[in-house]
Design an enzyme around this catalytic site. Structure first.
Site, short mmCIF file in Angstrom:
data_model
loop_
_atom_site.label_atom_id
_atom_site.label_comp_id
_atom_site.label_asym_id
_atom_site.label_seq_id
_atom_site.Cartn_x
_atom_site.Cartn_y
_atom_site.Cartn_z
N GLY A 182 0.80 -1.22 0.00
CA GLY A 182 0.00 0.00 0.00
C GLY A 182 0.84 1.27 0.00
N THR A 183 1.90 1.28 0.78
CA THR A 183 2.73 2.49 0.88
C THR A 183 3.34 2.83 -0.48
OG1 THR A 183 3.20 2.03 3.20
CG2 THR A 183 4.71 3.51 2.06
N ASN B 266 -8.54 3.75 8.09
CA ASN B 266 -8.00 2.63 8.84
C ASN B 266 -8.32 2.67 10.33
OD1 ASN B 266 -6.18 4.85 8.08
ND2 ASN B 266 -4.78 3.96 9.58
N GLN C 294 -7.80 -0.30 2.95
CA GLN C 294 -8.65 -0.91 3.98
C GLN C 294 -9.96 -1.46 3.44
OE1 GLN C 294 -7.98 -1.67 7.05
NE2 GLN C 294 -6.07 -0.55 7.37
N SER D 174 -3.50 -3.42 -0.91
CA SER D 174 -2.39 -4.12 -0.25
C SER D 174 -2.84 -5.52 0.18
CB SER D 174 -1.97 -3.32 0.99
OG SER D 174 -0.95 -3.99 1.68
N CYS E 232 1.16 1.93 12.43
CA CYS E 232 2.40 2.66 12.16
C CYS E 232 2.71 3.67 13.25
CB CYS E 232 2.31 3.40 10.83
SG CYS E 232 1.55 2.41 9.57
N1 PLP Z 1 -3.07 3.04 3.53
C1 PLP Z 1 -3.86 2.65 4.52
C2 PLP Z 1 -5.23 3.25 4.65
C3 PLP Z 1 -3.44 1.68 5.43
O1 PLP Z 1 -4.25 1.32 6.43
C4 PLP Z 1 -2.14 1.13 5.29
C5 PLP Z 1 -1.62 0.15 6.26
O2 PLP Z 1 -1.85 0.24 7.43
C6 PLP Z 1 -1.35 1.57 4.22
C7 PLP Z 1 -1.84 2.52 3.36
C8 PLP Z 1 0.03 1.03 4.00
O3 PLP Z 1 0.00 -0.26 3.41
P1 PLP Z 1 1.23 -1.24 3.51
O4 PLP Z 1 1.30 -1.71 4.94
O5 PLP Z 1 0.90 -2.34 2.56
O6 PLP Z 1 2.44 -0.48 3.08
#
Ligand code: PLP
Length: 389
Positions: free
Chosen positions: A70-71, A151, A179, A199, A325
């Site tokens: 996701g990031t 999230n 999410q 993700s 995070c």
């Molecule tokens: N975006 C949202 C809304 C998330 O909840 C998260 C993960 O917690 C991410 C992005 C990041 O995803 P990833 O953990 O796959 O890098």
């Protein structure tokens, strides 16, 4: 009995996914860019995964770019669109104030490089008003990035309406659907977005793999350069076993969505109603009528959220104080703050997020132990049952 109620942080890998990843790790060792038999096998495995992901979100397989999660998808969407549109004189980016850090920190970094950033406010229920987002758009706006579901509170945003208004003004639209994909029906055409992040590890796939949907014809500059993988959008040899796992998880999610959603919503509602009834001075954060089915975020007045989290953990129950995070930082949630909640309510909120392994007996166990733990912590803090609101 250990009870895992932190599925918005991550989910356990489904057994079928684990088996497919293990098999691909051994069998599909060819480089998918190689022309020989071994390479073509690996490429075929990626094609199957790409079709499953495309199916899950209503896209064409050619519109799916595989990433490391996701990031990276959020970074590629925002930096890629910004990079492609800078030369056209675009200088402005819009997002909501409650985005994940993968979006907010990326925007902050671009802000240091000359981009102007507008963060749209949410109401007390964590909802965006499409008209207010549209009002912040300017001729030089390149992209609006609005998360599909939050999230921390699970609130679902009116992305389709925002996309319609943005497109009327010629602005690209990205949604962070990390999410929501795999939890509720998500269709890129219904949402009308140009870019969508997902993700694998949020829907029982492996960590470190994800995808970005890029609508055909969307201008996007590659942010990782090198080989010509992923149609020149993302260089680097693909993580074949992980992506095979993403494909299996996507197919699994698609086949279980219709039943899992209502099942989890019923369990979540039972948990929420039980907590509100048994523990005085509790309140649910976020719009209850527009939420992910698996999420509830509850403030417990007169209690430090971290202390309650640890007390629950000692009872074998895993929950969260917000996003994984930022946990451990003791900083109040930027989401709850953006909703305008008083400081004490941003520091006493727990997120319960349910998933495939959640059963009624687990919810009952939580309801058995939680009221006693809250009462004890309130006694220790000397706040009693009636804390100021
Ligand atoms: N975006 C949202 C809304 C998330 O909840 C998260 C993960 O917690 C991410 C992005 C990041 O995803 P990833 O953990 O796959 O890098």
């Amino acid at each position: 009995m250990r009870i895992y109620l932190d599925h918005n942080a991550t989910t356990p890998v489904a057994p079928d996914v684990a088996a497919a990843v293990a098999a691909a790790l051994v069998d599909e060792y060819g480089n998918p860019s190689s022309v020989h038999h071994f390479g073509q096998r690996a490429k075929a495995a990626l094609d199957t995964a790409r079709e499953a992901v495309a199916d899950l979100v209503g896209a064409q397989p050619a519109e799916i770019v595989f990433t490391s999660g996701g990031t990276e998808s959020d970074n590629l969407a925002i930096r890629g669109a910004a990079g492609a549109l800078w030369s056209a004189g675009k200088r402005h980016l819009v997002a909501s104030a409650i985005e994940h850090d993968a979006v907010l920190a990326t925007l902050k970094a671009l802000g240091r490089r000359g981009w102007e950033i507008t963060l749209a406010a949410v109401d007390r229920d964590g909802r965006l008003a499409p008209d207010a987002v549209a009002a912040s758009l300017r001729p030089e706006t390149a992209l609006v990035s609005i998360m599909h579901a939050n999230n921390e509170i699970g609130v679902i945003q009116p992305v389709a309406e925002i996309a319609r208004l943005a497109h009327e003004r010629g602005v690209l639209v990205h949604t962070d659907a990390v999410q929501s994909v795999g939890r509720i029906p998500v269709d890129v055409r219904t949402l009308g977005v140009d870019l969508l992040s997902l993700s694998a590890h949020k829907f029982h796939g492996p960590k470190g793999v994800g995808a970005l949907f890029v609508r055909r014809g969307t201008r996007l500059e590659a942010t990782t350069t090198g080989g010509r993988q992923e149609r020149n959008r993302r260089a680097g040899t693909e993580n074949v076993p992980g992506l095979v796992g993403l494909g299996v998880a996507a197919a699994l999610a698609q086949s279980t969505l219709a039943t899992e959603g209502p099942r989890l919503a019923a369990l979540r509602d039972r948990l929420e109603a039980g907590v509100l009834a048994a523990v005085p001075d509790t309140v649910v954060n976020g719009a209850v009528d527009s939420r992910l089915p698996n999420t509830t975020n509850i403030s417990f007045d007169g209690v430090e959220a971290e202390a309650l989290l640890i007390a629950l953990d000692l009872e074998g129950i895993a929950v969260s104080t917000g996003s994984a995070c930022s946990s451990g930082t003791l900083e109040p949630s930027h989401v709850l703050r953006a909703m305008g909640l008083p400081t004490h309510r941003t520091q006493n909120a727990l997120r319960f997020s349910l998933g495939a392994g959640t059963e009624a007996s687990q919810i009952d166990r939580v309801l058995d132990v939680l009221p006693g733990l809250v009462a004890r912590l309130r006694r220790l803090a000397g706040t009693g049952a009636r804390a100021p609101r």
